[in-house]
Structure formats: C-alpha cells, structure tokens
Write a protein that holds these residues in place. Structure first.
Motif, short mmCIF file in Angstrom:
data_model
loop_
_atom_site.label_atom_id
_atom_site.label_comp_id
_atom_site.label_asym_id
_atom_site.label_seq_id
_atom_site.Cartn_x
_atom_site.Cartn_y
_atom_site.Cartn_z
N GLU A 19 -1.60 10.04 -6.11
CA GLU A 19 -2.06 8.67 -6.24
C GLU A 19 -3.50 8.52 -5.75
O GLU A 19 -4.15 7.52 -6.02
N THR A 20 -3.99 9.51 -5.01
CA THR A 20 -5.36 9.42 -4.48
C THR A 20 -6.27 10.53 -4.99
O THR A 20 -7.47 10.32 -5.15
N ILE A 21 -5.73 11.72 -5.26
CA ILE A 21 -6.53 12.84 -5.76
C ILE A 21 -5.75 13.58 -6.83
O ILE A 21 -4.52 13.54 -6.85
N PRO A 22 -6.45 14.27 -7.75
CA PRO A 22 -5.74 15.10 -8.74
C PRO A 22 -5.16 16.34 -8.07
O PRO A 22 -5.69 16.81 -7.06
N LYS A 23 -4.08 16.86 -8.64
CA LYS A 23 -3.40 17.99 -8.02
C LYS A 23 -4.30 19.20 -7.77
O LYS A 23 -4.16 19.87 -6.75
#
Length: 257
Positions: A19-23
């Motif tokens: 929800e805050t950074i891409p995997k």
C-alpha cells in the motif's frame, strides 16, 4: 546481455508493504530486493537493465535516480566529508531504462511494451523482480545457448513445509512426502530469450500461459533444473524469512561476496 525485469505487479499478497511501496522495493537487509537481484546479474557482467514499471513505478525510479550507497553501506563522516569503508558494491557501471508498461498489464504485455529496446538483441535475459537465487549465470546461459531453444527458464523446487501427494481418481493416496522429495518443479524465472520469442506472442497474452505453450508444441522451450538456493518474496512470511537469512549471515544469493 540486456536484462528485462518485471516490476509492475501490485503485490496484493503483501499488503503490509504494497500500500506504500511496490514489492520490488521491499527491503532485504538495507537494500530493496530488486537491488540484490540486479547485483547478481551485474556480478556476471550483465549491467544494462530494462525495468518494466507499473504500480508505484515512480518510487522505483526515485530510488535509483537518487541512489546513495552511503545510506546502506558502512561509512564514516570525517571532517565533514563522507566516505565508504569498502567499495565494490556500488552501481556506477549500471545502465537502467525505466519504462512505464501500465498498471494492469500481465508479464507478456510488459515484455511486448519494451520490445523496441531489444530490437538489436539476438538474445536477452528476463526475470521477475521478487526472487533471489545463487545460480551461476555463466554456466546456465552457456547451457541455454547450447540447447539453442527460443526460450529457457530455471526450474526449482522451492523451500517450505508443504507435502506433495499422489492419489487415484477416487482419492486413494499412493504417496505423501515432503515437497523437496517429490518430482514437482516450478518456474523459477531467470529466462534466456531469443528475439524470436516475439514471433510467438500476441497482445494481451500471458507469457507462460500462451506463448510458452506454443513453444512447447514446437519443442523450443528448455528448462534448467537448479538445485541450489532459490527463494521468492510472495508474502509477509517470505519477507521475514529473507530478513532472518540476512541477519544470520546466511546469504547464498550474494554470489559477489
């Protein structure tokens, strides 16, 4: 060879981070997992990367465009001047192409979206951006070239506590045992692809589900069985497992050490 990395997925099974950074930016130790993956390729001389961006791709751009090894390596501030304690893990010789390949495209669609960057390449490498491995890329690529197939990928038996079973149609079990003791192998990525792979792809198709099936029919798909270390970061539990490995010093993917 150029290395295409698929970085556009939404990582829905890692809500703690996605929800805050891409995997690909989820950390393993002090750096994101994609850095470790790229460092592996770079160790074997493959330093030109094409990042197929999608979900929160601007954060991946920002990480590399503002990359500062002083923030993740042992360093000192002496009389106001920062310096590294060691060298050899920086990225000054990397070339990175950032390509927005869309928010919801599948892997096949993302590969087609960067085809124009591969027009002069007879062979290129491709991989998912959420896994690490200790494979000797020189040996694997050499074997793939000898096989002379249009596409190759690494097959692995992933770690875990699952059990595989064999049963009859009526459900009678004839075998149950650890996954690692079975003959089950999965697609572990690390693909070696000839440019002819694009001749077998159509817009909207998933790479493995349709184009690879066509290559199977033509006997043009090869797999290399890797029995060493391989691990993917699919869930929060996987992230914790990577952290345990890193903190304990058990880092088999760091082939450059």
């Amino acid at each position: 060879m150029k290395v295409v990395l698929f970085c556009g997925g939404m990582g829905t099974r890692m809500r703690e981070y996605s929800e805050t950074i891409p995997k690909p930016l989820v950390s393993v130790g002090h750096r994101p997992i994609i850095w470790h993956l790229m460092r592996h390729f770079a160790h074997f001389g493959h330093t030109e990367f094409i990042l197929c961006l999608g979900y929160k791709g601007e954060l991946i751009r920002e990480y590399f465009l503002n990359y500062n090894p002083l923030m993740s390596e042992d360093s000192s501030l002496v009389k106001g001047k920062a310096s590294l304690h060691a060298s050899g893990t920086d990225v000054p010789d990397w070339t990175i192409h950032f390509v927005d390949t869309g928010l919801r495209r599948n892997i096949g669609g993302r590969l087609l979206a960067v085809k124009h960057l591969l027009k002069d390449d007879d062979v290129f490498l491709a991989n998912y951006s959420d896994q690490l491995c200790d494979i000797d890329l020189n040996q694997y690529i050499s074997q793939a070239r000898q096989r002379d197939k249009i596409a190759s990928f690494v097959a692995v038996r992933p770690p875990g506590s699952y059990h595989s079973i064999t049963s009859d149609a009526d459900g009678t079990v004839s075998y149950i045992g650890p996954w690692a003791d079975s003959e089950l192998w999965i697609n572990g990525g690390y693909m070696v692809l000839k440019k002819e792979v694009f001749d077998h792809m159509k817009p909207g198709e998933e790479l493995v589900e349709q184009p690879f099936q066509r290559l199977i029919e033509k006997k043009q798909l090869y797999t290399h069985r890797h029995t060493g270390f391989w691990k993917a970061m699919d869930t929060y539990k996987d992230k914790m497992s990577f952290d345990d490995d890193y903190e304990s010093g058990n880092r088999p993917w760091e082939v450059w050490r």
